[in-house]
Design an enzyme around this catalytic site. Sequence first.
Site, mmCIF file in Angstrom:
data_model
loop_
_atom_site.group_PDB
_atom_site.id
_atom_site.type_symbol
_atom_site.label_atom_id
_atom_site.label_comp_id
_atom_site.label_asym_id
_atom_site.label_seq_id
_atom_site.Cartn_x
_atom_site.Cartn_y
_atom_site.Cartn_z
ATOM 1 N N HIS A 173 -1.841 6.406 -3.379
ATOM 2 C CA HIS A 173 -3.332 5.712 -2.410
ATOM 3 C C HIS A 173 -2.182 4.776 -1.679
ATOM 4 O O HIS A 173 -1.481 4.704 -2.031
ATOM 5 C CB HIS A 173 -4.481 5.190 -2.614
ATOM 6 C CG HIS A 173 -5.335 5.343 -3.211
ATOM 7 N ND1 HIS A 173 -6.373 5.766 -2.713
ATOM 8 C CD2 HIS A 173 -5.180 5.064 -4.847
ATOM 9 C CE1 HIS A 173 -7.440 5.963 -3.651
ATOM 10 N NE2 HIS A 173 -6.513 5.793 -5.326
ATOM 11 N N ASP A 220 -4.538 9.421 3.077
ATOM 12 C CA ASP A 220 -3.272 8.862 2.608
ATOM 13 C C ASP A 220 -3.538 10.109 0.898
ATOM 14 O O ASP A 220 -3.894 10.560 0.594
ATOM 15 C CB ASP A 220 -3.332 7.781 1.912
ATOM 16 C CG ASP A 220 -4.564 7.543 1.521
ATOM 17 O OD1 ASP A 220 -6.226 7.794 1.766
ATOM 18 O OD2 ASP A 220 -4.782 6.558 0.080
ATOM 19 N N GLU A 237 -1.750 2.772 -6.459
ATOM 20 C CA GLU A 237 -1.714 1.831 -4.075
ATOM 21 C C GLU A 237 -0.302 1.777 -4.430
ATOM 22 O O GLU A 237 0.363 0.847 -5.012
ATOM 23 C CB GLU A 237 -2.956 0.704 -4.776
ATOM 24 C CG GLU A 237 -4.140 0.787 -3.993
ATOM 25 C CD GLU A 237 -4.966 1.867 -2.849
ATOM 26 O OE1 GLU A 237 -3.647 1.847 -1.880
ATOM 27 O OE2 GLU A 237 -5.970 1.908 -2.786
ATOM 28 N N HIS A 264 -4.962 10.401 -2.418
ATOM 29 C CA HIS A 264 -7.005 10.790 -2.219
ATOM 30 C C HIS A 264 -6.670 11.336 -1.531
ATOM 31 O O HIS A 264 -8.526 12.053 -1.282
ATOM 32 C CB HIS A 264 -6.732 8.961 -1.556
ATOM 33 C CG HIS A 264 -8.172 8.310 -1.740
ATOM 34 N ND1 HIS A 264 -8.686 6.998 -0.926
ATOM 35 C CD2 HIS A 264 -9.056 8.526 -1.992
ATOM 36 C CE1 HIS A 264 -9.358 6.882 -1.187
ATOM 37 N NE2 HIS A 264 -10.016 8.313 -1.760
ATOM 38 N N THR A 321 -1.632 1.876 1.725
ATOM 39 C CA THR A 321 -3.103 0.282 1.413
ATOM 40 C C THR A 321 -3.542 0.174 2.480
ATOM 41 O O THR A 321 -4.769 0.023 2.990
ATOM 42 C CB THR A 321 -2.194 -0.860 0.732
ATOM 43 O OG1 THR A 321 -0.864 -1.150 1.786
ATOM 44 C CG2 THR A 321 -2.125 -0.498 -0.473
#
Length: 301
Positions: free
Chosen positions: A43, A186, A117, A176, A45
């Site tokens: 991912h 992302d 992340e 993601h 953020t």
Amino acid sequence: MNQTAQVGKALLALMLLTGCSSLPLVEVPSENQNSRVNHLVIHFTSEAFDPSLKALTQTSDRPVSAHYLIPRLDDASYPYATLKIFKLVSETDRAWHAGESQWFRETALNDRSIGIELVNRSGCASDATPSKQLKLLAALCRFEDYPSDQIAVLIQLIQGIIERHPEISPVNVVGHADIAPDRKVDPGPQFPWQTLHQAGIGAWYFERDKAFYLDWITSNPLGIARAQSALALVGYPIDVTGEQDHQSQRATRAFQMHYRPDNFTGLIDAETVAITLALLNRYKPMLLETLQIPTHDFKTP
């Protein structure tokens, strides 16, 4: 109460306490087991380090988490001089990072995945539109590059994760957007998937297979429905409608950001189909038969 009864009660209490604190367990590890973890999801953020860390670790109206957070040195809110990996959730526990998602028709991916992340302030406006073609992300998004030192730390982290969880196959290292293309973009087109593959992480296609299928589909066009079926066989959550509708464009766009990041319109074209078939040829060649498509010499790069 006589002395004998008192002694009996004391012995019973001692036996109960001993039984609770030291069960007579015999551990015999079975060969018939594996890790619950078989997916890895990457991912970004969309925020700086400090608010990202708070969002991933503190209670809120929309609680989220991830197993790891990797910052970047050019972030003014990051307090250290060197890059550090922040472990937020144990790999044995379930982090809340994937949300509503699907991959190879598997859902509830939080239950079987590790989420990472990356601090990256990329972000997009909504692509909703009444027209048949979605608005282009290039006009709606601001995508940031990933610093090379951040990617180097990420690669080192993932290599360790895959060593601990060998059930994570190359095709199950995803972004993601890959597993939730209807609502996520992302880690975006700037993420260096091919660099990860060169480090032994994730899937990629052979160029010679792509060239073979580009040539093959020139005289054997697939049509939209078969192309959608091929994307589904690669793992993407896409409905086979035979039309380039919004859900098809979002799934195709996620695929293109992953495997053709210089052109991610979301429309199925010959190169997108060729890359899809090249991936199937390398990782799941038996599935090409279901599409009545020949395999190529997938053993040779």
